[in-house]
Design an enzyme around this catalytic site. Sequence first.
Site, PDB file in Angstrom:
ATOM      1  N   LYS A  78      12.877  -6.931   1.885  1.00 54.52           N
ATOM      2  CA  LYS A  78      11.569  -6.797   2.527  1.00 54.52           C
ATOM      3  C   LYS A  78      11.369  -8.008   3.416  1.00 54.52           C
ATOM      4  O   LYS A  78      11.952  -9.066   3.161  1.00 54.52           O
ATOM      5  CB  LYS A  78      10.467  -6.793   1.450  1.00 54.52           C
ATOM      6  CG  LYS A  78       9.150  -6.246   1.930  1.00 54.52           C
ATOM      7  CD  LYS A  78       9.140  -4.732   1.896  1.00 54.52           C
ATOM      8  CE  LYS A  78       7.856  -4.160   2.442  1.00 54.52           C
ATOM      9  NZ  LYS A  78       7.836  -2.699   2.324  1.00 54.52           N
ATOM     10  N   GLY A 178      -6.756  10.533   0.027  1.00 54.82           N
ATOM     11  CA  GLY A 178      -6.085   9.912   1.171  1.00 54.82           C
ATOM     12  C   GLY A 178      -5.392  10.980   1.993  1.00 54.82           C
ATOM     13  O   GLY A 178      -4.274  11.375   1.689  1.00 54.82           O
ATOM     14  N   GLY A 180      -3.894  11.101   4.880  1.00 52.18           N
ATOM     15  CA  GLY A 180      -3.175  10.480   5.995  1.00 52.18           C
ATOM     16  C   GLY A 180      -1.762  11.015   6.079  1.00 52.18           C
ATOM     17  O   GLY A 180      -1.494  12.172   5.746  1.00 52.18           O
ATOM     18  N   VAL A 182       0.897  10.661   4.340  1.00 50.53           N
ATOM     19  CA  VAL A 182       1.472  11.207   3.101  1.00 50.53           C
ATOM     20  C   VAL A 182       0.627  12.387   2.596  1.00 50.53           C
ATOM     21  O   VAL A 182       1.138  13.476   2.340  1.00 50.53           O
ATOM     22  CB  VAL A 182       1.573  10.118   2.008  1.00 50.53           C
ATOM     23  CG1 VAL A 182       2.051  10.725   0.693  1.00 50.53           C
ATOM     24  CG2 VAL A 182       2.506   8.996   2.452  1.00 50.53           C
ATOM     25  N   GLY A 183      -0.678  12.162   2.478  1.00 49.70           N
ATOM     26  CA  GLY A 183      -1.566  13.134   1.835  1.00 49.70           C
ATOM     27  C   GLY A 183      -1.673  14.467   2.555  1.00 49.70           C
ATOM     28  O   GLY A 183      -1.611  15.534   1.933  1.00 49.70           O
TER      29      GLY A 183
HETATM   30  P1  NAD Z   1      -2.158   6.441   6.280  1.00 57.03           P
HETATM   31  O1  NAD Z   1      -2.833   5.239   6.829  1.00 57.03           O
HETATM   32  O2  NAD Z   1      -1.513   7.414   7.211  1.00 57.03           O
HETATM   33  O3  NAD Z   1      -3.180   7.303   5.384  1.00 57.03           O
HETATM   34  C1  NAD Z   1      -3.987   6.744   4.422  1.00 57.03           C
HETATM   35  C2  NAD Z   1      -5.195   7.648   4.221  1.00 57.03           C
HETATM   36  O4  NAD Z   1      -5.949   7.143   3.126  1.00 57.03           O
HETATM   37  C3  NAD Z   1      -6.144   7.714   5.420  1.00 57.03           C
HETATM   38  O5  NAD Z   1      -6.552   9.053   5.611  1.00 57.03           O
HETATM   39  C4  NAD Z   1      -7.330   6.870   4.974  1.00 57.03           C
HETATM   40  O6  NAD Z   1      -8.563   7.276   5.559  1.00 57.03           O
HETATM   41  C5  NAD Z   1      -7.318   7.140   3.484  1.00 57.03           C
HETATM   42  N1  NAD Z   1      -8.021   6.138   2.675  1.00 57.03           N
HETATM   43  C6  NAD Z   1      -8.084   4.802   2.839  1.00 57.03           C
HETATM   44  N2  NAD Z   1      -8.847   4.260   1.856  1.00 57.03           N
HETATM   45  C7  NAD Z   1      -9.261   5.285   1.092  1.00 57.03           C
HETATM   46  C8  NAD Z   1     -10.075   5.383  -0.054  1.00 57.03           C
HETATM   47  N3  NAD Z   1     -10.600   4.288  -0.596  1.00 57.03           N
HETATM   48  N4  NAD Z   1     -10.298   6.602  -0.592  1.00 57.03           N
HETATM   49  C9  NAD Z   1      -9.750   7.706  -0.046  1.00 57.03           C
HETATM   50  N5  NAD Z   1      -8.978   7.686   1.038  1.00 57.03           N
HETATM   51  C10 NAD Z   1      -8.744   6.491   1.604  1.00 57.03           C
HETATM   52  O7  NAD Z   1      -1.103   5.871   5.205  1.00 57.03           O
HETATM   53  P2  NAD Z   1       0.149   6.620   4.577  1.00 57.03           P
HETATM   54  O8  NAD Z   1       1.364   6.271   5.351  1.00 57.03           O
HETATM   55  O9  NAD Z   1      -0.212   8.039   4.322  1.00 57.03           O
HETATM   56  O10 NAD Z   1       0.288   5.829   3.189  1.00 57.03           O
HETATM   57  C11 NAD Z   1      -0.562   6.135   2.091  1.00 57.03           C
HETATM   58  C12 NAD Z   1       0.001   5.453   0.847  1.00 57.03           C
HETATM   59  O11 NAD Z   1       1.315   5.927   0.608  1.00 57.03           O
HETATM   60  C13 NAD Z   1       0.129   3.934   0.938  1.00 57.03           C
HETATM   61  O12 NAD Z   1      -0.057   3.427  -0.374  1.00 57.03           O
HETATM   62  C14 NAD Z   1       1.580   3.722   1.333  1.00 57.03           C
HETATM   63  O13 NAD Z   1       2.056   2.452   0.925  1.00 57.03           O
HETATM   64  C15 NAD Z   1       2.230   4.834   0.530  1.00 57.03           C
HETATM   65  N6  NAD Z   1       3.528   5.260   1.035  1.00 57.03           N
HETATM   66  C16 NAD Z   1       3.674   5.752   2.281  1.00 57.03           C
HETATM   67  C17 NAD Z   1       4.911   6.217   2.703  1.00 57.03           C
HETATM   68  C18 NAD Z   1       5.094   6.830   4.064  1.00 57.03           C
HETATM   69  O14 NAD Z   1       6.167   7.411   4.264  1.00 57.03           O
HETATM   70  N7  NAD Z   1       4.144   6.769   4.961  1.00 57.03           N
HETATM   71  C19 NAD Z   1       6.031   6.131   1.853  1.00 57.03           C
HETATM   72  C20 NAD Z   1       5.858   5.624   0.538  1.00 57.03           C
HETATM   73  C21 NAD Z   1       4.595   5.202   0.148  1.00 57.03           C
END
Ligand code: NAD
Length: 369
Positions: A78, A178, A180, A182-183
Amino acid sequence: MSEPGFRFCDELGPKAILHVHEPAPGLQAIVVVDNVAAGPAIGGVRMAPDVTLEECFRLARAMTFKNAAAGLAHGGGKSVIVADPTMERSKKETLIRAFACAIGPIADYIPGPDMGTDEVAMAWVKDEIGRAVGLPREIGGIPLDEIGATGFGVVASAEVAADHIGLDMAGARVAVQGFGAVGKHAARFFADKGAVLVAASDSRGTVHDPAGLDVDALITLKESGGHVADLPEGEKLVGEAIVGVDCDVWIPAARPDVIRADNAGEVKAKLVVQGANIGVTEEAEALLAERGIVCLPDFISNAGGVICAAVEYHGGTQAQAFETIDEKIRANTAEVLDRAKSAGILPRAAAIAMAGERVRTAMAFRRWG
Ligand code: NAD
């Protein structure tokens, strides 16, 4: 007491820690190469004003376990750059290029995107030193957030666990915290399996409908700059109310530590599948298990992104990325749940044991390092 610079060292690593200070562009960065027994370390570059060596080490070790658990020919590493990621683009480019030059000689570390960096930053790194993952499509990248690599893996993991507990995915009620990268993709892939999205949240609020939400409408809403609670249908909830929504599968896909000892009792789901990193505290994982709720560890269920990055690095296609994610995550989820059941331990303990064994086996093949 040993010299403090070695305070993180144990039998697995870290192999090397590099502090970079380049006064002209104002670069301060840290690289931790934790373990490279299985192959060169893959791990993201995080840019934030408050990053520390300790955070960098913990994230590097998490990548060692995630990559080993996923069965990739890559170790864990990292890096962190101490800077505000919202700075002017030209300044950011200078900083990232200076960072790339500094890490160029560390051939066993392959950087990828993380908080504060993106595929454009990785293109700059690749341009300087010829290696990076998470690249733009135009230069051979597989855009993992655009295709939903992690959400796809989350659903594959959930499906294996659902089988394990006798839950039918067709008709299973899912809540996603969430919406975003992932979700929203997880919601889409769940819908493809016939599951019903009953609640979704983002940083502005939650929308809830026990009869089911329109996933495509929610995605369109988010992609046009709106928020899930703008959906005209459904009941609107505030705060952390989504934790207690009546559902079968609960997906944390936002912030760390959203299910903790103080709210674990509210969870009504039978299955918690972590898209987020450390979305559930270890204490809460134990409390959920006491109530018979299966909680899959983050580094097993959310490995889709790094698996996709590894496929990209080895010149694979998007179709191969999906195939590899599906195969690896299904096999690992099944192994973790079987080990947990036969040893009477939590899935996280089983996953750490499995990943640790793989790292030690890989280490035994090498003279050192
Ligand atoms: P992102 O920024 O695209 O999406 C995050 C979402 O969470 C957004 O819609 C945001 O509005 C929402 N959010 C923020 N705070 C919130 C809260 N308190 N309650 C509800 N929703 C809330 O990020 P992402 O890339 O989707 O990552 C999300 C998580 O997954 C992070 O913990 C990240 O470390 C983890 N992750 C991501 C990936 C990836 O491939 N992107 C891989 C492994 C782990």
